[in-house]
Design a protein around this motif. Structure first.
Motif, short mmCIF file in Angstrom:
data_model
loop_
_atom_site.label_atom_id
_atom_site.label_comp_id
_atom_site.label_asym_id
_atom_site.label_seq_id
_atom_site.Cartn_x
_atom_site.Cartn_y
_atom_site.Cartn_z
N UNK A 163 0.79 -1.22 0.00
CA UNK A 163 0.00 0.00 0.00
C UNK A 163 0.82 1.27 0.00
N UNK A 164 2.14 1.11 0.04
CA UNK A 164 3.02 2.26 -0.05
C UNK A 164 3.51 2.81 1.28
N UNK A 165 3.20 2.15 2.38
CA UNK A 165 3.69 2.62 3.68
C UNK A 165 5.17 2.30 3.79
N UNK A 166 5.96 3.29 4.18
CA UNK A 166 7.41 3.13 4.24
C UNK A 166 7.93 3.21 5.68
N UNK A 167 9.10 2.60 5.84
CA UNK A 167 9.78 2.64 7.13
C UNK A 167 11.27 2.70 6.85
N UNK A 168 11.98 3.53 7.63
CA UNK A 168 13.41 3.72 7.40
C UNK A 168 14.20 3.57 8.69
N UNK A 169 15.40 3.07 8.56
CA UNK A 169 16.33 3.12 9.68
C UNK A 169 16.67 4.57 9.97
N UNK A 170 16.88 4.88 11.23
CA UNK A 170 17.18 6.26 11.61
C UNK A 170 18.42 6.79 10.87
N UNK A 171 19.36 5.91 10.63
CA UNK A 171 20.63 6.33 10.04
C UNK A 171 20.50 6.79 8.58
N UNK A 172 19.38 6.45 7.93
CA UNK A 172 19.23 6.81 6.52
C UNK A 172 18.06 7.75 6.26
N UNK A 173 17.32 8.07 7.29
CA UNK A 173 16.16 8.97 7.12
C UNK A 173 16.60 10.30 6.54
N UNK A 174 15.86 10.76 5.54
CA UNK A 174 16.17 12.02 4.91
C UNK A 174 17.19 11.91 3.79
N UNK A 175 17.84 10.76 3.68
CA UNK A 175 18.86 10.57 2.63
C UNK A 175 18.45 9.49 1.62
N UNK A 176 17.78 8.45 2.10
CA UNK A 176 17.38 7.34 1.24
C UNK A 176 15.87 7.37 1.02
N UNK A 177 15.46 6.92 -0.17
CA UNK A 177 14.04 6.82 -0.48
C UNK A 177 13.76 5.47 -1.13
N UNK A 178 12.81 4.75 -0.55
CA UNK A 178 12.41 3.45 -1.10
C UNK A 178 11.13 3.64 -1.90
N UNK A 179 11.02 2.93 -3.01
CA UNK A 179 9.81 2.96 -3.82
C UNK A 179 9.63 1.59 -4.46
N UNK A 180 8.44 1.34 -4.97
CA UNK A 180 8.20 0.06 -5.60
C UNK A 180 7.22 0.20 -6.75
N UNK A 181 7.30 -0.75 -7.63
CA UNK A 181 6.39 -0.85 -8.76
C UNK A 181 5.71 -2.21 -8.62
N UNK A 182 4.48 -2.20 -8.12
CA UNK A 182 3.82 -3.48 -7.86
C UNK A 182 3.60 -4.28 -9.14
N UNK A 183 3.27 -3.60 -10.20
CA UNK A 183 3.00 -4.31 -11.46
C UNK A 183 4.25 -5.01 -11.96
#
Length: 115
Positions: free
Chosen positions: A54-74
């Motif tokens: 559904x697009x809910x994301x979670x990040x390690x504190x050490x990478x917050x603000x620097x890394x971005x996760x995304x996905x293409x379900x199809x």
């Protein structure tokens, strides 16, 4: 069976950027959660970022603000955009996919941040 194949790792200078990609193939039509983990030499594997179907994301504190996760379900793919990379980000990065009761892992891609 499901296979996960990562790409996009490499050598980058501190402050630089890389984009990791992971493509899934095989029998699973979708995944509840896709994620990136990493393991540095002499350290335990750790979760970097995760994203639900559904697009809910979670990040390690050490990478917050620097890394971005995304996905293409199809396309059954997940990506990790890594900016402002630091030497401490050096590790093997693993793609992980979860569908009810089953975990799948990629073989890993090396990311080295060094001048």
């Amino acid at each position: 069976q499901v296979q996960l194949v990562e790409s996009g790792g490499g050598l980058v200078q501190p402050g630089g950027s890389l984009r990791l990609s992971c493509a899934a193939s095989g029998s699973a039509s979708s995944f509840n959660v896709m994620a990136w983990h990493r393991q540095a030499p002499g350290k335990q594997r750790e979760l970097v970022a995760s994203i639900t179907s559904g697009g809910r994301t979670n990040y390690a504190d050490s990478v917050k603000g620097r890394f971005t996760i995304s996905r293409d379900n199809a396309m059954k793919s997940v990506y990790l955009q890594m900016n402002s990379l630091k030497p401490e980000d050096t590790a093997v990065y693993y793609c992980h996919a979860y569908v009810v009761g089953r975990h799948y892992w990629g073989q890993g891609t090396q990311v080295t941040v060094s001048s």
